[in-house]
Enzyme design. Structure first.
Site, PDB file in Angstrom:
ATOM      1  N   PRO A 101       0.833  -1.205   0.000  1.00 17.74           N
ATOM      2  CA  PRO A 101       0.000   0.000   0.000  1.00 17.74           C
ATOM      3  C   PRO A 101       0.870   1.257   0.000  1.00 17.74           C
ATOM      4  O   PRO A 101       1.870   1.328   0.726  1.00 17.74           O
ATOM      5  CB  PRO A 101      -0.803  -0.106   1.304  1.00 17.74           C
ATOM      6  CG  PRO A 101      -0.644  -1.503   1.773  1.00 17.74           C
ATOM      7  CD  PRO A 101       0.589  -2.075   1.151  1.00 17.74           C
ATOM      8  N   LEU A 106       4.579   1.075   4.973  1.00 15.56           N
ATOM      9  CA  LEU A 106       5.098  -0.289   4.780  1.00 15.56           C
ATOM     10  C   LEU A 106       6.301  -0.301   3.834  1.00 15.56           C
ATOM     11  O   LEU A 106       6.698  -1.361   3.336  1.00 15.56           O
ATOM     12  CB  LEU A 106       4.001  -1.224   4.259  1.00 15.56           C
ATOM     13  CG  LEU A 106       2.844  -1.521   5.209  1.00 15.56           C
ATOM     14  CD1 LEU A 106       1.877  -2.512   4.591  1.00 15.56           C
ATOM     15  CD2 LEU A 106       3.331  -2.080   6.540  1.00 15.56           C
ATOM     16  N   GLY A 107       6.853   0.858   3.585  1.00  8.49           N
ATOM     17  CA  GLY A 107       8.114   0.916   2.831  1.00  8.49           C
ATOM     18  C   GLY A 107       7.942   0.839   1.327  1.00  8.49           C
ATOM     19  O   GLY A 107       8.862   0.423   0.622  1.00  8.49           O
ATOM     20  N   SER A 108       6.779   1.270   0.817  1.00  8.03           N
ATOM     21  CA  SER A 108       6.541   1.084  -0.620  1.00  8.03           C
ATOM     22  C   SER A 108       7.575   1.821  -1.470  1.00  8.03           C
ATOM     23  O   SER A 108       8.071   1.278  -2.454  1.00  8.03           O
ATOM     24  CB  SER A 108       5.101   1.471  -0.969  1.00  8.03           C
ATOM     25  OG  SER A 108       5.016   2.742  -1.489  1.00  8.03           O
ATOM     26  N   ALA A 110      10.759   2.739  -0.772  1.00 11.79           N
ATOM     27  CA  ALA A 110      12.080   2.095  -0.727  1.00 11.79           C
ATOM     28  C   ALA A 110      12.058   0.762  -1.473  1.00 11.79           C
ATOM     29  O   ALA A 110      13.018   0.402  -2.167  1.00 11.79           O
ATOM     30  CB  ALA A 110      12.520   1.886   0.724  1.00 11.79           C
ATOM     31  N   ALA A 111      10.943   0.030  -1.375  1.00 16.46           N
ATOM     32  CA  ALA A 111      10.870  -1.284  -2.040  1.00 16.46           C
ATOM     33  C   ALA A 111      10.885  -1.130  -3.556  1.00 16.46           C
ATOM     34  O   ALA A 111      11.539  -1.909  -4.260  1.00 16.46           O
ATOM     35  CB  ALA A 111       9.629  -2.040  -1.583  1.00 16.46           C
ATOM     36  N   ASP A 152      14.576   1.885   6.588  1.00 16.33           N
ATOM     37  CA  ASP A 152      13.751   1.296   5.523  1.00 16.33           C
ATOM     38  C   ASP A 152      14.608   0.636   4.455  1.00 16.33           C
ATOM     39  O   ASP A 152      14.402  -0.528   4.097  1.00 16.33           O
ATOM     40  CB  ASP A 152      12.884   2.373   4.846  1.00 16.33           C
ATOM     41  CG  ASP A 152      11.594   2.628   5.587  1.00 16.33           C
ATOM     42  OD1 ASP A 152      11.555   2.378   6.798  1.00 16.33           O
ATOM     43  OD2 ASP A 152      10.625   3.082   4.942  1.00 16.33           O
TER      44      ASP A 152
HETATM   45  O1  PMV Z   1       6.837   5.932   8.063  1.00 19.89           O
HETATM   46  P1  PMV Z   1       7.899   4.899   7.889  1.00 19.89           P
HETATM   47  O2  PMV Z   1       7.454   3.507   8.082  1.00 19.89           O
HETATM   48  O3  PMV Z   1       8.737   5.115   6.677  1.00 19.89           O
HETATM   49  O4  PMV Z   1       8.865   5.008   9.141  1.00 19.89           O
HETATM   50  C1  PMV Z   1       9.521   6.131   9.523  1.00 19.89           C
HETATM   51  C2  PMV Z   1      10.388   5.819  10.677  1.00 19.89           C
HETATM   52  C3  PMV Z   1      10.945   7.048  11.353  1.00 19.89           C
HETATM   53  O5  PMV Z   1      11.738   6.578  12.426  1.00 19.89           O
HETATM   54  C4  PMV Z   1       9.817   7.907  11.920  1.00 19.89           C
HETATM   55  C5  PMV Z   1      11.784   7.881  10.408  1.00 19.89           C
HETATM   56  C6  PMV Z   1      13.079   7.224   9.996  1.00 19.89           C
HETATM   57  O6  PMV Z   1      13.647   7.683   8.991  1.00 19.89           O
HETATM   58  O7  PMV Z   1      13.560   6.297  10.652  1.00 19.89           O
END
Ligand code: PMV
Length: 316
Positions: A101, A106-108, A110-111, A152
């Site tokens: 999603p 959920l890292g879309s 970066a993935a 991520d």
């Molecule tokens: O929103 P996400 O799942 O990409 O996570 C961000 C995580 C943070 O610690 C808030 C930011 C980071 O770059 O680590």
């Protein structure tokens, strides 16, 4: 040159989001139930160097040089060509699709980047190793997220649970017993850049209070590591609850996230917390097989969307 494809999983942060930006440890695991996929095929009818990018899920079907250079898709292609010092690539088509999603933490992003770099470097005959894929992905994350910690790109490139400390060598986690998480989305999202900026403002205003919260979150991540590597995943539940309370104090939760966390706990989850940037996005709940159906039903009733079950496998 044969057609080639590569994929990359989604991810969730188990412990330590936000505090990780300030040097505290965090834990993240890949989510293999969802993935981004990049497929590359040579285009023998096109002139040399013509690169077509097709991401029909998001309405993109365009030549590479018609996209802005910092567009996440073109940036991944340029970064790979540059890393391999390839100035005159053959003509090819790059197709991207993803079941992760978009914007849900959920890292879309970066993935998709990892999948493109993997597929393209392999297509060009020089598959890049995980550390290079991760570093290139980090640079692209910076274009879009300001000051990402790097968690991520690391967990998605290595596809393994990680104990992550910013600017430190990567440590893989080796779970001694498997455990399952239920992921539920609020259906709302706030860009991570905004919550990270707001936490930064809070920290500047009240450095001592924030430092204390970050340190407490870091200590929870350390305890969680011991629980995971010691084969006691049931201990993760109370740690998740405690981490969620600290995230509330950092003001990155929301009424919707709190409602999902409460519903999961009331239905028998071992613990639950928001995961990722917060103020929307998703929660994770620790569930055993016998509680799974009840927790799922409770999350759906509380407005949870896109439920995903992911199992973190034992690797020792
Ligand atoms: O929103 P996400 O799942 O990409 O996570 C961000 C995580 C943070 O610690 C808030 C930011 C980071 O770059 O680590």
């Amino acid at each position: 040159m044969p057609a080639i494809s590569a994929s990359a999983p989604g991810k969730v942060i188990l412990f330590g989001e936000h505090a990780v930006v300030y040097g505290q440890p965090a834990i993240a695991v890949p989510v293999h139930a969802v993935a981004a996929k990049a497929s590359i095929s040579p285009d023998i009818t096109a002139p040399k160097g013509r690169i077509r990018i097709q991401a029909t899920d998001i309405g993109i079907d365009s030549d590479l040089d018609q996209l802005p250079k910092d567009h996440p898709l073109s940036a991944a292609v340029w970064a790979t060509l540059q890393a391999l010092a390839i100035h005159e690539p053959p003509a090819f088509r790059l197709r991207i699709n993803s079941t992760i999603p978009f914007g849900g933490g959920l890292g879309s992003g970066a993935a998709v980047t990892v999948a493109i770099i993997r597929a393209l470097s392999a297509f060009l005959g020089h598959p890049l190793p995980n550390d290079r894929v991760s570093a290139l992905t980090f640079n692209i994350e910076k274009l879009h997220h300001g000051t990402p910690s790097g968690i991520d790109n690391t967990v998605i490139s290595y596809e393994k649970p990680v104990f992550f400390v910013k600017d430190k060598p990567i440590e893989m986690l080796r779970p001694a017993a498997q455990f399952s998480l239920l992921i539920a989305d609020t259906g709302m999202s706030t860009p991570t850049k905004i919550t990270v900026t707001d936490v930064g403002k809070g920290w500047q205003k009240e450095p001592q209070r924030y430092e204390k919260l970050f340190t407490e979150i870091g200590a929870i991540a350390q305890q969680a590591r011991s629980a995971i590597e010691g084969g006691n995943p049931d201990q993760l539940g109370p740690l998740m609850n405690a981490n969620h309370e600290l995230l509330q104090q950092l003001d990155v939760s929301s009424a919707e996230l709190d409602a999902l966390v409460a519903a999961a706990k009331a239905a028998g989850a071992g613990g639950a917390k928001l995961s990722g940037g917060g103020r929307g996005g998703h929660i994770i709940a620790l569930v055993t097989q016998n509680k799974l159906a009840a927790v799922k039903a409770a999350l759906l009733a509380a407005g949870g969307k896109g439920l995903i079950v992911t199992t973190v496998k034992r690797t020792t």
